[in-house]
Scaffold this motif. Sequence first.
Motif, PDB file in Angstrom:
ATOM      1  N   GLN A  82       1.091  -1.206   0.053  1.00 29.65           N
ATOM      2  CA  GLN A  82       0.128  -0.153   0.010  1.00 29.65           C
ATOM      3  C   GLN A  82       1.026   1.189  -0.084  1.00 29.65           C
ATOM      4  OE1 GLN A  82      -3.728   0.417  -0.167  1.00 29.65           O
ATOM      5  NE2 GLN A  82      -2.975  -1.457  -1.180  1.00 29.65           N
ATOM      6  N   GLY A  83       0.513   2.193  -0.708  1.00 30.14           N
ATOM      7  CA  GLY A  83       1.274   3.617  -0.800  1.00 30.14           C
ATOM      8  C   GLY A  83       2.277   3.515  -1.802  1.00 30.14           C
ATOM      9  N   LEU A  84       2.633   2.367  -2.679  1.00 35.80           N
ATOM     10  CA  LEU A  84       3.615   2.234  -3.631  1.00 35.80           C
ATOM     11  C   LEU A  84       3.051   2.638  -5.099  1.00 35.80           C
ATOM     12  CD1 LEU A  84       5.804  -0.827  -2.766  1.00 35.80           C
ATOM     13  CD2 LEU A  84       6.141   1.658  -1.928  1.00 35.80           C
ATOM     14  N   PRO A  85       3.922   3.344  -5.875  1.00 34.10           N
ATOM     15  CA  PRO A  85       3.147   3.687  -7.317  1.00 34.10           C
ATOM     16  C   PRO A  85       2.645   2.401  -7.971  1.00 34.10           C
ATOM     17  CG  PRO A  85       5.330   4.598  -7.014  1.00 34.10           C
ATOM     18  CD  PRO A  85       5.266   3.524  -5.678  1.00 34.10           C
ATOM     19  N   GLY A  86       1.561   2.315  -8.900  1.00 35.04           N
ATOM     20  CA  GLY A  86       1.253   1.392  -9.474  1.00 35.04           C
ATOM     21  C   GLY A  86       0.226   0.579  -8.791  1.00 35.04           C
ATOM     22  N   THR A  87       0.086   0.820  -7.585  1.00 33.17           N
ATOM     23  CA  THR A  87      -0.842  -0.160  -6.671  1.00 33.17           C
ATOM     24  C   THR A  87      -2.154   0.649  -6.404  1.00 33.17           C
ATOM     25  OG1 THR A  87       0.104   0.640  -4.509  1.00 33.17           O
ATOM     26  CG2 THR A  87       0.905  -1.332  -5.647  1.00 33.17           C
ATOM     27  N   THR A  88      -3.345  -0.314  -6.186  1.00 30.40           N
ATOM     28  CA  THR A  88      -4.754   0.332  -5.755  1.00 30.40           C
ATOM     29  C   THR A  88      -4.831   0.653  -4.284  1.00 30.40           C
ATOM     30  OG1 THR A  88      -5.570  -0.511  -7.839  1.00 30.40           O
ATOM     31  CG2 THR A  88      -7.042   0.128  -6.078  1.00 30.40           C
ATOM     32  N   PRO A  89      -5.216   1.713  -4.070  1.00 26.51           N
ATOM     33  CA  PRO A  89      -5.337   2.150  -2.426  1.00 26.51           C
ATOM     34  C   PRO A  89      -6.634   1.373  -1.895  1.00 26.51           C
ATOM     35  CG  PRO A  89      -4.913   4.247  -3.742  1.00 26.51           C
ATOM     36  CD  PRO A  89      -5.399   2.992  -4.690  1.00 26.51           C
ATOM     37  N   CYS A  90      -6.140   0.439  -0.774  1.00 23.42           N
ATOM     38  CA  CYS A  90      -7.273  -0.409  -0.271  1.00 23.42           C
ATOM     39  C   CYS A  90      -6.897  -0.405   1.601  1.00 23.42           C
ATOM     40  CB  CYS A  90      -7.004  -1.936  -0.500  1.00 23.42           C
ATOM     41  SG  CYS A  90      -7.214  -2.030  -2.229  1.00 23.42           S
ATOM     42  N   SER A  91      -8.083  -0.332   2.245  1.00 25.02           N
ATOM     43  CA  SER A  91      -8.499   0.352   3.275  1.00 25.02           C
ATOM     44  C   SER A  91      -8.509  -1.228   4.426  1.00 25.02           C
ATOM     45  CB  SER A  91      -9.725   0.595   3.959  1.00 25.02           C
ATOM     46  OG  SER A  91     -10.835   0.139   3.336  1.00 25.02           O
ATOM     47  N   GLY A  92      -8.338  -2.349   3.610  1.00 25.63           N
ATOM     48  CA  GLY A  92      -8.191  -3.644   4.598  1.00 25.63           C
ATOM     49  C   GLY A  92      -8.603  -4.841   3.473  1.00 25.63           C
ATOM     50  N   PRO A  93      -8.485  -6.096   4.058  1.00 27.06           N
ATOM     51  CA  PRO A  93      -8.634  -7.274   3.240  1.00 27.06           C
ATOM     52  C   PRO A  93      -9.917  -7.339   2.632  1.00 27.06           C
ATOM     53  CG  PRO A  93      -8.759  -7.731   5.467  1.00 27.06           C
ATOM     54  CD  PRO A  93      -8.393  -6.133   5.568  1.00 27.06           C
ATOM     55  N   PHE A  94     -11.023  -7.113   3.062  1.00 28.21           N
ATOM     56  CA  PHE A  94     -12.247  -6.804   2.367  1.00 28.21           C
ATOM     57  C   PHE A  94     -12.554  -5.791   1.296  1.00 28.21           C
ATOM     58  CE2 PHE A  94     -13.331  -8.846   6.640  1.00 28.21           C
ATOM     59  CZ  PHE A  94     -13.601  -9.880   6.105  1.00 28.21           C
ATOM     60  N   ASP A  95     -11.873  -4.801   1.423  1.00 23.99           N
ATOM     61  CA  ASP A  95     -11.807  -3.486   0.684  1.00 23.99           C
ATOM     62  C   ASP A  95     -11.044  -4.080  -0.754  1.00 23.99           C
ATOM     63  OD1 ASP A  95     -12.356  -1.261  -0.519  1.00 23.99           O
ATOM     64  OD2 ASP A  95     -10.477  -0.128   0.093  1.00 23.99           O
ATOM     65  N   VAL A  96      -9.740  -4.925  -0.451  1.00 25.83           N
ATOM     66  CA  VAL A  96      -8.965  -5.487  -1.450  1.00 25.83           C
ATOM     67  C   VAL A  96     -10.007  -6.455  -2.438  1.00 25.83           C
ATOM     68  CG1 VAL A  96      -6.972  -7.119  -2.263  1.00 25.83           C
ATOM     69  CG2 VAL A  96      -6.797  -5.251  -0.264  1.00 25.83           C
ATOM     70  N   VAL A  97     -10.605  -7.224  -1.755  1.00 24.62           N
ATOM     71  CA  VAL A  97     -11.690  -8.209  -2.496  1.00 24.62           C
ATOM     72  C   VAL A  97     -12.623  -7.604  -3.229  1.00 24.62           C
ATOM     73  CG1 VAL A  97     -13.092 -10.062  -2.151  1.00 24.62           C
ATOM     74  CG2 VAL A  97     -11.182 -10.031  -0.819  1.00 24.62           C
ATOM     75  N   ARG A  98     -13.357  -6.475  -2.653  1.00 23.93           N
ATOM     76  CA  ARG A  98     -14.078  -5.578  -3.463  1.00 23.93           C
ATOM     77  C   ARG A  98     -13.582  -5.082  -4.547  1.00 23.93           C
ATOM     78  NH1 ARG A  98     -15.697  -0.546  -3.712  1.00 23.93           N
ATOM     79  NH2 ARG A  98     -14.396   0.039  -1.860  1.00 23.93           N
ATOM     80  N   LYS A  99     -12.449  -4.299  -4.434  1.00 22.74           N
ATOM     81  CA  LYS A  99     -12.017  -3.471  -5.633  1.00 22.74           C
ATOM     82  C   LYS A  99     -11.310  -4.467  -6.769  1.00 22.74           C
ATOM     83  CE  LYS A  99     -10.907   0.589  -3.010  1.00 22.74           C
ATOM     84  NZ  LYS A  99      -9.915   1.625  -2.686  1.00 22.74           N
ATOM     85  N   VAL A 100     -10.908  -5.741  -6.348  1.00 29.73           N
ATOM     86  CA  VAL A 100     -10.188  -6.653  -7.373  1.00 29.73           C
ATOM     87  C   VAL A 100     -11.653  -7.152  -8.135  1.00 29.73           C
ATOM     88  CG1 VAL A 100      -9.154  -8.752  -7.555  1.00 29.73           C
ATOM     89  CG2 VAL A 100      -8.232  -7.168  -6.285  1.00 29.73           C
ATOM     90  N   ARG A 101     -12.639  -7.560  -7.405  1.00 26.91           N
ATOM     91  CA  ARG A 101     -13.719  -8.170  -8.237  1.00 26.91           C
ATOM     92  C   ARG A 101     -14.365  -6.953  -9.001  1.00 26.91           C
ATOM     93  NH1 ARG A 101     -17.320 -12.052  -4.591  1.00 26.91           N
ATOM     94  NH2 ARG A 101     -18.179 -12.379  -6.937  1.00 26.91           N
ATOM     95  N   GLU A 102     -14.540  -5.969  -8.569  1.00 20.71           N
ATOM     96  CA  GLU A 102     -15.156  -4.824  -9.210  1.00 20.71           C
ATOM     97  C   GLU A 102     -14.483  -4.654 -10.569  1.00 20.71           C
ATOM     98  OE1 GLU A 102     -15.333  -1.432  -6.887  1.00 20.71           O
ATOM     99  OE2 GLU A 102     -17.105  -1.949  -6.004  1.00 20.71           O
ATOM    100  N   ALA A 103     -12.931  -4.787 -10.605  1.00 22.70           N
ATOM    101  CA  ALA A 103     -12.121  -4.411 -11.787  1.00 22.70           C
ATOM    102  C   ALA A 103     -11.959  -5.457 -12.696  1.00 22.70           C
ATOM    103  CB  ALA A 103     -10.561  -3.990 -11.320  1.00 22.70           C
ATOM    104  N   GLU A 104     -11.967  -6.917 -11.981  1.00 19.95           N
ATOM    105  CA  GLU A 104     -11.668  -8.086 -12.904  1.00 19.95           C
ATOM    106  C   GLU A 104     -12.584  -9.115 -12.778  1.00 19.95           C
ATOM    107  OE1 GLU A 104      -7.548  -9.078 -13.501  1.00 19.95           O
ATOM    108  OE2 GLU A 104      -7.203  -7.413 -11.904  1.00 19.95           O
ATOM    109  N   GLY A 105     -13.466  -9.212 -11.746  1.00 19.47           N
ATOM    110  CA  GLY A 105     -14.329 -10.217 -11.434  1.00 19.47           C
ATOM    111  C   GLY A 105     -13.614 -11.125 -10.547  1.00 19.47           C
ATOM    112  N   PHE A 106     -14.140 -12.371 -10.500  1.00 20.30           N
ATOM    113  CA  PHE A 106     -13.791 -13.216  -9.401  1.00 20.30           C
ATOM    114  C   PHE A 106     -12.422 -13.847  -9.877  1.00 20.30           C
ATOM    115  CE2 PHE A 106     -13.268 -17.892  -8.202  1.00 20.30           C
ATOM    116  CZ  PHE A 106     -13.442 -17.684  -6.595  1.00 20.30           C
ATOM    117  N   ARG A 107     -12.093 -13.794 -11.414  1.00 18.46           N
ATOM    118  CA  ARG A 107     -10.611 -14.499 -11.746  1.00 18.46           C
ATOM    119  C   ARG A 107      -9.420 -13.496 -11.227  1.00 18.46           C
ATOM    120  NH1 ARG A 107      -9.631 -13.432 -18.104  1.00 18.46           N
ATOM    121  NH2 ARG A 107      -9.789 -11.189 -18.033  1.00 18.46           N
TER     122      ARG A 107
END
Length: 327
Positions: free
Chosen positions: A161-186
Amino acid sequence: MVMAIETVAATTPELSLADTDINWDRLDKTRFHVIGAILFTVQSALIHPTAVVKTRMQVAGSGLSQMTGLSVFRRILRTDGIPGIFRGFGTSAVGSLPGRVLALTSLEVSKDMTLKYTEDMNMAEATRVGLANGVAGMVSNLVSCLYFVPLDVICQRLMVQGLPGTTPCSGPFDVVRKVREAEGFRGMYRGFGLTAITQTPASALWWGAYGAAQHIIWRSLGYRDDSEKKPSHVEMITVQATAGMTAGACSSIITTPIDTVKTRLQVIDDYGVGRPSVMKTAKSLLKEDGWRGFYRGFGPRFLNMSLYGTTMIVTYELIKRLSVKEA
């Protein structure tokens, strides 16, 4: 852990060399998994900082790839304090519990089945045990990949978190939500194919190297399967730790390039048009640093794998001794 070792030494009778490998049918399964969950969580906490350092060194644009592992470690401590070197640990520790049960069960069951299947084959005992360990490591890795790859994606994104090229996330559930929104389950299985194809043989190699190293060390110390000479518990722990360290060191040299590609594939989102791929990631590494780029974070990974190999196998063998069924 010291108290646990002392307990084993005090309560377990001396074992002959041929009986130091405790098989699945001799274990109390409930005790095995409960003790395993506790001790492996402690073991994971000890080596987690090296994983954070390694992961941050492997990410493009972080400004850390040319620094030494110790310098990166000091920088994280200076900027983020102790919580910085334990980023993602809570998610990893809690999330690993079900996966560890799956991995340990598949490891022991497949090893036991292979030993029984090869029992009547005309081969040296050391070869048969080494083969069983290798098959068990391969099967366990294949099974556990289904669980641990998504957990890796979550934990590694929290680590960077905080490094260039990465998506800001507030926690594990936020990571799951943002990854699934961007790319789906895969998206949760980024790097799965690379992990399964490469780490499965690597796991077989690790367990094979461990078995071979332990066999060679015992023989060099003058122990034989049919000898009346019996190793002490301290000797057993020392030999197993040395064999585990050797196996971990060998594995890190072979698997670091794959791990670098996998890590970047799982955490970087800005490779331009289209979904990130193994080829895009590899080409980016070559463009940035040449072939040496594939060994980014090698120092921390070498330390991580060596420490992991040592602490994991000592912990694992201790768990098995503590979990033997009472006669």
